[in-house]
Write an enzyme that holds these catalytic residues in place. Structure first.
Site, PDB file in Angstrom:
ATOM      1  N   SER A  70       0.823  -1.209   0.000  1.00  9.19           N
ATOM      2  CA  SER A  70       0.000   0.000   0.000  1.00  9.19           C
ATOM      3  C   SER A  70       0.857   1.258   0.000  1.00  9.19           C
ATOM      4  O   SER A  70       0.354   2.358  -0.273  1.00  9.19           O
ATOM      5  CB  SER A  70      -0.928   0.007   1.222  1.00  9.19           C
ATOM      6  N   GLU A 207      -9.399  -9.892   3.800  1.00  2.31           N
ATOM      7  CA  GLU A 207      -9.717  -8.498   3.488  1.00  2.31           C
ATOM      8  C   GLU A 207     -10.996  -8.356   2.683  1.00  2.31           C
ATOM      9  O   GLU A 207     -11.240  -9.097   1.723  1.00  2.31           O
ATOM     10  CB  GLU A 207      -8.582  -7.838   2.691  1.00  2.31           C
TER      11      GLU A 207
END
Length: 292
Positions: A70, A207
């Site tokens: 990320s 997730e």
């Protein structure tokens, strides 16, 4: 007990000092599953970290620090995690290891560094661990990646799995929406999680899935599950630290802001700019007087 170098924040920014190191080990992370089930262990806490200073601040509170890909979006302003390179992950991973001493550090394997073959994955993972000193790697994917997870695990490289919404596959998935809304997709995600766990993953990020899927996975795999947009029933939770700290305007549904640092930084920068333009900074306390 071994030692590592950490940065002494009380000094002028970057004076390395030897500090005792007793990190949470990967076997201890895996064993937390049984402790949680027995009521003798707390859920695992994981946050992302990309820099020395962030690692210093988060380390005392976390079981694991994730050097997430990320960083492509958070640090480099890229449109997705897909362009992230091994070089980026190695540089930031080494910084996070230097800035921490208690949490186990896990590094994301970037897109294109492990999918071709188990051998390719081993080369990439070995490089990351050698160059950073991290404890483990994380890779995305379900049953198709299970042979790779097994290959790495059997050769001494701890692997954290990642199922459900897998950001590296955003082009194939068509976006970042929650996964598992149809029975077939739900069954596939649960099967993917079971395959990766059985292949030897020491923990599993779940997730962006319908909550019932996260609950089912947590109940049926023998390694800890770490949820993000999943369920409080998971064995732990992870968030991107910058989201949790309120550094961005957009707040995904699964994020809870625990601070509002974005507005605070904006206000501080505005105050600094105003003082500079008014010649109020630097003042007498910030300059060196003539001692002649």
């Amino acid at each position: 007990m071994s030692t590592t170098f950490t940065i002494d924040a009380a000094t002028s920014r970057a004076t390395p000092v030897a500090a005792p190191m007793k990190r949470l080990t990967i076997p201890a992370v895996r064993a937390r599953k049984a402790a949680i089930a027995a009521g003798t262990g707390a859920p695992l806490v994981m946050l992302t970290a990309y820099t020395v200073r962030t690692a210093q601040l988060l380390d005392p509170h976390c079981d694991l620090l994730l050097v997430g890909d990320s960083l492509g979006q958070v640090v480099y302003g890229l449109p997705s995690t897909v362009p992230v390179t091994l070089e980026m992950m190695a540089a930031h991973g080494a910084a996070v290891v230097r800035g921490s001493f208690a949490a186990a550090v896990v590094i994301d394997m970037p897109f294109g560094s492990y999918e071709a073959s188990p051998e390719q994955a081993f080369g990439s993972a070995a490089r990351l661990l050698k160059e950073t000193g991290a404890a483990a790697v994380k890779l995305e994917g379900g049953a198709a990646m299970a042979p790779t997870v097994r290959f790495l695990s059997e050769r001494g490289i701890p692997v954290m799995g990642h199922v459900g919404l897998t950001p590296q596959a955003v082009n194939q998935l068509g976006g970042y929406g929650a996964r598992g809304r149809t029975p077939d997709e739900a069954d596939k995600i649960v099967g993917d999680a079971q395959a990766v766990a059985q292949a030897g993953a020491f923990a599993l990020v779940v997730e962006g899935v319908v909550e019932s899927i996260a609950v089912a996975i947590t109940r049926t795999v023998d390694c800890p599950t770490i949820g993000i947009g999943a369920s409080a029933a998971c064995d732990g939770q992870v968030l991107v630290a910058e989201d949790m700290l309120g550094l961005f305007e957009r707040v995904p549904r699964f994020v809870k802001r625990f601070a509002a640092l974005g507005p605070a930084i904006d206000a501080a920068a505005a105050a600094f700019a105003a003082d500079v333009r008014a010649r109020a900074f630097p003042g007498p306390d910030q300059v060196y007087p003539d001692r002649r």
